[in-house]
Design a protein around this motif. Structure first.
Motif, PDB file in Angstrom:
ATOM      1  N   GLN A 216       0.821  -1.210   0.000  1.00 48.19           N
ATOM      2  CA  GLN A 216       0.000   0.000   0.000  1.00 48.19           C
ATOM      3  C   GLN A 216       0.857   1.262   0.000  1.00 48.19           C
ATOM      4  O   GLN A 216       0.376   2.333  -0.359  1.00 48.19           O
ATOM      5  CB  GLN A 216      -0.931  -0.006   1.213  1.00 48.19           C
ATOM      6  CG  GLN A 216      -2.080  -1.007   1.058  1.00 48.19           C
ATOM      7  CD  GLN A 216      -3.049  -0.949   2.225  1.00 48.19           C
ATOM      8  OE1 GLN A 216      -2.661  -1.049   3.380  1.00 48.19           O
ATOM      9  NE2 GLN A 216      -4.320  -0.784   1.913  1.00 48.19           N
ATOM     10  N   ARG A 217       2.120   1.122   0.387  1.00 40.68           N
ATOM     11  CA  ARG A 217       3.026   2.265   0.350  1.00 40.68           C
ATOM     12  C   ARG A 217       3.871   2.294  -0.919  1.00 40.68           C
ATOM     13  O   ARG A 217       4.205   3.366  -1.426  1.00 40.68           O
ATOM     14  CB  ARG A 217       3.942   2.220   1.588  1.00 40.68           C
ATOM     15  CG  ARG A 217       3.196   2.607   2.856  1.00 40.68           C
ATOM     16  CD  ARG A 217       3.724   1.947   4.107  1.00 40.68           C
ATOM     17  NE  ARG A 217       2.921   2.325   5.274  1.00 40.68           N
ATOM     18  CZ  ARG A 217       1.757   1.778   5.577  1.00 40.68           C
ATOM     19  NH1 ARG A 217       1.243   0.826   4.814  1.00 40.68           N
ATOM     20  NH2 ARG A 217       1.089   2.179   6.640  1.00 40.68           N
ATOM     21  N   LEU A 222       5.184   3.297  -7.243  1.00 39.89           N
ATOM     22  CA  LEU A 222       5.557   2.538  -8.440  1.00 39.89           C
ATOM     23  C   LEU A 222       4.719   2.953  -9.636  1.00 39.89           C
ATOM     24  O   LEU A 222       5.243   3.241 -10.721  1.00 39.89           O
ATOM     25  CB  LEU A 222       5.376   1.036  -8.169  1.00 39.89           C
ATOM     26  CG  LEU A 222       5.566   0.106  -9.372  1.00 39.89           C
ATOM     27  CD1 LEU A 222       6.994   0.167  -9.877  1.00 39.89           C
ATOM     28  CD2 LEU A 222       5.182  -1.329  -9.002  1.00 39.89           C
ATOM     29  N   PHE A 223       3.397   3.009  -9.442  1.00 39.30           N
ATOM     30  CA  PHE A 223       2.522   3.352 -10.564  1.00 39.30           C
ATOM     31  C   PHE A 223       2.598   4.843 -10.883  1.00 39.30           C
ATOM     32  O   PHE A 223       2.408   5.238 -12.035  1.00 39.30           O
ATOM     33  CB  PHE A 223       1.086   2.928 -10.254  1.00 39.30           C
ATOM     34  CG  PHE A 223       0.870   1.447 -10.400  1.00 39.30           C
ATOM     35  CD1 PHE A 223       0.438   0.908 -11.592  1.00 39.30           C
ATOM     36  CD2 PHE A 223       1.129   0.585  -9.341  1.00 39.30           C
ATOM     37  CE1 PHE A 223       0.254  -0.459 -11.739  1.00 39.30           C
ATOM     38  CE2 PHE A 223       0.956  -0.780  -9.471  1.00 39.30           C
ATOM     39  CZ  PHE A 223       0.519  -1.311 -10.670  1.00 39.30           C
ATOM     40  N   GLY A 224       2.887   5.662  -9.876  1.00 41.32           N
ATOM     41  CA  GLY A 224       3.088   7.084 -10.151  1.00 41.32           C
ATOM     42  C   GLY A 224       4.304   7.319 -11.022  1.00 41.32           C
ATOM     43  O   GLY A 224       4.280   8.140 -11.953  1.00 41.32           O
ATOM     44  N   ALA A 225       5.394   6.563 -10.747  1.00 37.54           N
ATOM     45  CA  ALA A 225       6.601   6.688 -11.577  1.00 37.54           C
ATOM     46  C   ALA A 225       6.349   6.143 -12.975  1.00 37.54           C
ATOM     47  O   ALA A 225       6.791   6.726 -13.980  1.00 37.54           O
ATOM     48  CB  ALA A 225       7.760   5.948 -10.912  1.00 37.54           C
ATOM     49  N   VAL A 271      -7.118   3.635  -7.014  1.00 38.54           N
ATOM     50  CA  VAL A 271      -6.527   4.917  -6.616  1.00 38.54           C
ATOM     51  C   VAL A 271      -5.017   4.909  -6.803  1.00 38.54           C
ATOM     52  O   VAL A 271      -4.404   5.960  -6.986  1.00 38.54           O
ATOM     53  CB  VAL A 271      -6.891   5.220  -5.141  1.00 38.54           C
ATOM     54  CG1 VAL A 271      -6.225   4.231  -4.192  1.00 38.54           C
ATOM     55  CG2 VAL A 271      -6.535   6.652  -4.775  1.00 38.54           C
ATOM     56  N   HIS A 272      -4.416   3.722  -6.817  1.00 39.03           N
ATOM     57  CA  HIS A 272      -2.968   3.633  -6.967  1.00 39.03           C
ATOM     58  C   HIS A 272      -2.503   3.968  -8.376  1.00 39.03           C
ATOM     59  O   HIS A 272      -1.343   4.337  -8.570  1.00 39.03           O
ATOM     60  CB  HIS A 272      -2.482   2.227  -6.593  1.00 39.03           C
ATOM     61  CG  HIS A 272      -2.677   1.896  -5.155  1.00 39.03           C
ATOM     62  ND1 HIS A 272      -2.775   0.602  -4.679  1.00 39.03           N
ATOM     63  CD2 HIS A 272      -2.834   2.695  -4.061  1.00 39.03           C
ATOM     64  CE1 HIS A 272      -2.965   0.613  -3.373  1.00 39.03           C
ATOM     65  NE2 HIS A 272      -3.008   1.872  -2.978  1.00 39.03           N
ATOM     66  N   TYR A 273      -3.375   3.806  -9.358  1.00 38.40           N
ATOM     67  CA  TYR A 273      -2.978   4.145 -10.740  1.00 38.40           C
ATOM     68  C   TYR A 273      -3.947   5.178 -11.325  1.00 38.40           C
ATOM     69  O   TYR A 273      -4.298   5.142 -12.497  1.00 38.40           O
ATOM     70  CB  TYR A 273      -2.905   2.880 -11.615  1.00 38.40           C
ATOM     71  CG  TYR A 273      -4.117   1.972 -11.579  1.00 38.40           C
ATOM     72  CD1 TYR A 273      -5.183   2.159 -12.468  1.00 38.40           C
ATOM     73  CD2 TYR A 273      -4.185   0.910 -10.685  1.00 38.40           C
ATOM     74  CE1 TYR A 273      -6.274   1.320 -12.450  1.00 38.40           C
ATOM     75  CE2 TYR A 273      -5.276   0.061 -10.663  1.00 38.40           C
ATOM     76  CZ  TYR A 273      -6.319   0.274 -11.545  1.00 38.40           C
ATOM     77  OH  TYR A 273      -7.405  -0.573 -11.532  1.00 38.40           O
ATOM     78  N   ARG A 274      -4.327   6.119 -10.469  1.00 44.43           N
ATOM     79  CA  ARG A 274      -5.288   7.149 -10.869  1.00 44.43           C
ATOM     80  C   ARG A 274      -4.771   7.986 -12.034  1.00 44.43           C
ATOM     81  O   ARG A 274      -5.550   8.442 -12.879  1.00 44.43           O
ATOM     82  CB  ARG A 274      -5.592   8.044  -9.665  1.00 44.43           C
ATOM     83  CG  ARG A 274      -6.655   9.118  -9.912  1.00 44.43           C
ATOM     84  CD  ARG A 274      -7.017   9.782  -8.596  1.00 44.43           C
ATOM     85  NE  ARG A 274      -5.807  10.188  -7.883  1.00 44.43           N
ATOM     86  CZ  ARG A 274      -5.735  10.270  -6.554  1.00 44.43           C
ATOM     87  NH1 ARG A 274      -6.775   9.963  -5.804  1.00 44.43           N
ATOM     88  NH2 ARG A 274      -4.614  10.657  -5.966  1.00 44.43           N
ATOM     89  N   GLY A 283      -8.957   0.315 -16.556  1.00 39.85           N
ATOM     90  CA  GLY A 283      -8.417  -0.183 -15.298  1.00 39.85           C
ATOM     91  C   GLY A 283      -7.660  -1.482 -15.503  1.00 39.85           C
ATOM     92  O   GLY A 283      -7.758  -2.134 -16.553  1.00 39.85           O
ATOM     93  N   VAL A 284      -6.913  -1.889 -14.478  1.00 42.63           N
ATOM     94  CA  VAL A 284      -6.109  -3.105 -14.565  1.00 42.63           C
ATOM     95  C   VAL A 284      -6.986  -4.323 -14.816  1.00 42.63           C
ATOM     96  O   VAL A 284      -6.618  -5.226 -15.585  1.00 42.63           O
ATOM     97  CB  VAL A 284      -5.288  -3.284 -13.271  1.00 42.63           C
ATOM     98  CG1 VAL A 284      -4.595  -4.644 -13.247  1.00 42.63           C
ATOM     99  CG2 VAL A 284      -4.256  -2.174 -13.139  1.00 42.63           C
ATOM    100  N   GLU A 285      -8.169  -4.377 -14.182  1.00 46.43           N
ATOM    101  CA  GLU A 285      -9.051  -5.531 -14.380  1.00 46.43           C
ATOM    102  C   GLU A 285      -9.373  -5.742 -15.847  1.00 46.43           C
ATOM    103  O   GLU A 285      -9.318  -6.875 -16.352  1.00 46.43           O
ATOM    104  CB  GLU A 285     -10.363  -5.355 -13.597  1.00 46.43           C
ATOM    105  CG  GLU A 285     -10.193  -5.236 -12.095  1.00 46.43           C
ATOM    106  CD  GLU A 285     -10.085  -3.781 -11.644  1.00 46.43           C
ATOM    107  OE1 GLU A 285      -9.620  -2.944 -12.443  1.00 46.43           O
ATOM    108  OE2 GLU A 285     -10.463  -3.490 -10.499  1.00 46.43           O
ATOM    109  N   GLU A 286      -9.701  -4.644 -16.543  1.00 47.35           N
ATOM    110  CA  GLU A 286     -10.052  -4.749 -17.965  1.00 47.35           C
ATOM    111  C   GLU A 286      -8.832  -5.103 -18.812  1.00 47.35           C
ATOM    112  O   GLU A 286      -8.943  -5.845 -19.799  1.00 47.35           O
ATOM    113  CB  GLU A 286     -10.658  -3.436 -18.470  1.00 47.35           C
ATOM    114  CG  GLU A 286     -12.025  -3.095 -17.887  1.00 47.35           C
ATOM    115  CD  GLU A 286     -11.916  -2.397 -16.531  1.00 47.35           C
ATOM    116  OE1 GLU A 286     -10.778  -2.225 -16.035  1.00 47.35           O
ATOM    117  OE2 GLU A 286     -12.963  -2.020 -15.980  1.00 47.35           O
ATOM    118  N   LEU A 287      -7.658  -4.601 -18.455  1.00 50.96           N
ATOM    119  CA  LEU A 287      -6.454  -4.851 -19.238  1.00 50.96           C
ATOM    120  C   LEU A 287      -5.964  -6.289 -19.089  1.00 50.96           C
ATOM    121  O   LEU A 287      -5.471  -6.891 -20.050  1.00 50.96           O
ATOM    122  CB  LEU A 287      -5.345  -3.875 -18.818  1.00 50.96           C
ATOM    123  CG  LEU A 287      -5.602  -2.396 -19.109  1.00 50.96           C
ATOM    124  CD1 LEU A 287      -4.496  -1.534 -18.516  1.00 50.96           C
ATOM    125  CD2 LEU A 287      -5.708  -2.151 -20.609  1.00 50.96           C
TER     126      LEU A 287
END
Length: 420
Positions: A216-217, A222-225, A271-274, A283-287
């Motif tokens: 969660q941290r 990671l996804f922001g970068a 929210v992590h890959y907003r 979203g990741v689920e669809e990909l």
């Protein structure tokens, strides 16, 4: 098989498996059954064509490349199961769902172990514990599908069933880690002390808890970068790296890779890959879905192809399969005790926890690879009995749950007001 012939055979084998998966899934859904049931049954049919003189499918079922694809499919499957829930969801399901799950794990495990000790006294305690453990985890996907089809997915009973199914998946994975370590210790001739078993359980729970806390941290950073990278497919690639890295980490500390994959899905929230979503990406689920829709059926068909129907003719194997089914069904009815009170339909909760699916098959497939003194923990006959249990519990749940829910709906048309 030479490299050249293997290169020729592999595409054909994969094509045949995908065709079987699509046909089997379509047939099952036309009969209002989960697609996985058709995929598994078509695999059983193909794998036993050697009885009619066509042994090619039996040979390709052992192909390392196809086994590798199936292993990736399992990792993606557990990643998707994790994506369907969040840590916050698990906190919200409450103490009642926890007790439903706990009863639904302990009682089937005890009953399954007892059945194995009674009917297979010469196989040893490790085999009995493994067979019992294969009965623990409810299939979230199958139950969710039935509840949605009945239009009862928003009832209190449905929320408890689905919450408990997620929790007992986690418990099942912890049990898998513990039983696997017991078997590996027995294979090396080492006795596993109570302290050693406690350490294994602590390692499994600690990994899940630590992965969720750290993830969660790390995930937002990671996804922001990754959002600064240009090109197509960055989000999908980052999500897969995240999943595979945690799967590897779980394996590195002695747990099953699927434990890491499940943890990766559980902690990865939108929210992590907003940043990706804000610029219009899926979203990741669809990909992930197109990849999983290809590889996950490969796993189920291959699992079916490894069933040797002739092994069920061995003395006592049909009785064992029937006893495992009985233990699986009766054991999950203990869940109803956790649903008593609060105006809840305890019977529907117990029935909704019956179906076994992907996790049970993962247990069975892992048992084929584990050995004690060179002897597989799960031989072809035991494997066929476990698969039979999965098939029967999958088939009986939709009509039973439909009957139970309609019975309650007729008595009380409004959704139950009990706690979630």
């Amino acid at each position: 098989m030479t490299d050249a012939s293997h290169a020729t055979t592999l595409p054909l084998a994969l094509a045949a498996i995908l065709v079987a998966a699509r046909l089997g899934g379509d047939l099952a859904e036309r009969l209002r059954q989960p697609a996985v049931l058709g995929e598994l049954l078509l695999g059983v049919v193909l794998g036993n064509l050697d009885l009619a003189g066509l042994g090619w499918f039996r040979q390709v079922a052992a192909d390392p490349a196809l086994q590798g694809l199936a292993s990736l499919g399992v990792i993606l499957l557990l990643f998707e199961v994790g994506l369907e829930s969040t840590v916050a969801d698990m906190r919200r399901v409450g103490a009642r769902a926890f007790w439903v799950a706990t009863l639904g794990v302990i009682v089937p495990w005890v009953l399954g172990t007892g059945v194995a000790r009674l009917l297979l006294p010469d196989r040893g305690i490790h085999v009995a514990l493994f067979l019992g453990a294969a009965l623990t985890a409810t299939s979230v996907g199958i139950t969710a599908r039935v509840l949605r089809d009945l239009g009862r997915s928003q009832t209190a009973e449905a929320r408890i069933i689905l919450g408990a199914a997620v929790i007992d998946d986690v418990m099942g994975l912890v049990i898998l880690a513990a039983v696997t370590s017991l078997v590996q210790s027995a294979d090396t001739g080492r006795a596993l002390s109570a302290g050693g078993l406690a350490l294994i359980l602590a390692k499994a729970v600690g990994f899940l808890g630590g992965a969720l806390w750290l993830g969660q941290r790390v995930a937002p950073r990671l996804f922001g970068a990754a959002a600064h990278l240009r090109g197509n497919g960055v989000l999908l690639a980052t999500a897969l790296v995240f999943c595979l890295a945690l799967a590897w980490l779980a394996s590195a500390i002695g747990l099953a890779a699927i434990v890491g994959a499940y943890a990766a899905g559980l902690l990865l929230e939108r929210v992590h890959y907003r940043d990706f979503l804000d610029r219009g990406e899926h979203g990741v689920e669809e990909l992930v879905k197109p990849i999983s829709q290809t590889l996950v059926p490969v796993f189920f068909v291959l699992m079916g192809m490894q069933v040797e129907l002739r092994s069920l003719a061995e003395p006592g194997m049909l009785a064992l399969a029937a006893a495992l089914v009985a233990a699986a069904v009766v054991g999950k009815q203990a869940c109803a005790l956790g649903g008593l009170g609060g105006g809840l339909d305890a019977l529907s909760i117990g029935i909704g926890m019956i179906p076994r699916g992907e996790v049970g098959l993962i247990f069975a497939s892992l048992g084929l690879t584990l050995r004690i003194g060179g002897v597989p923990v799960v031989d072809p006959a035991l494997y066929a009995a476990i698969v039979a249990m999965v098939l029967v519990t999958t088939v009986v749940t939709p009509p039973l749950l439909g009957w139970s829910m309609r019975r309650r709906r007729d008595a009380d048309p409004a959704p139950s007001p009990g706690p979630a």
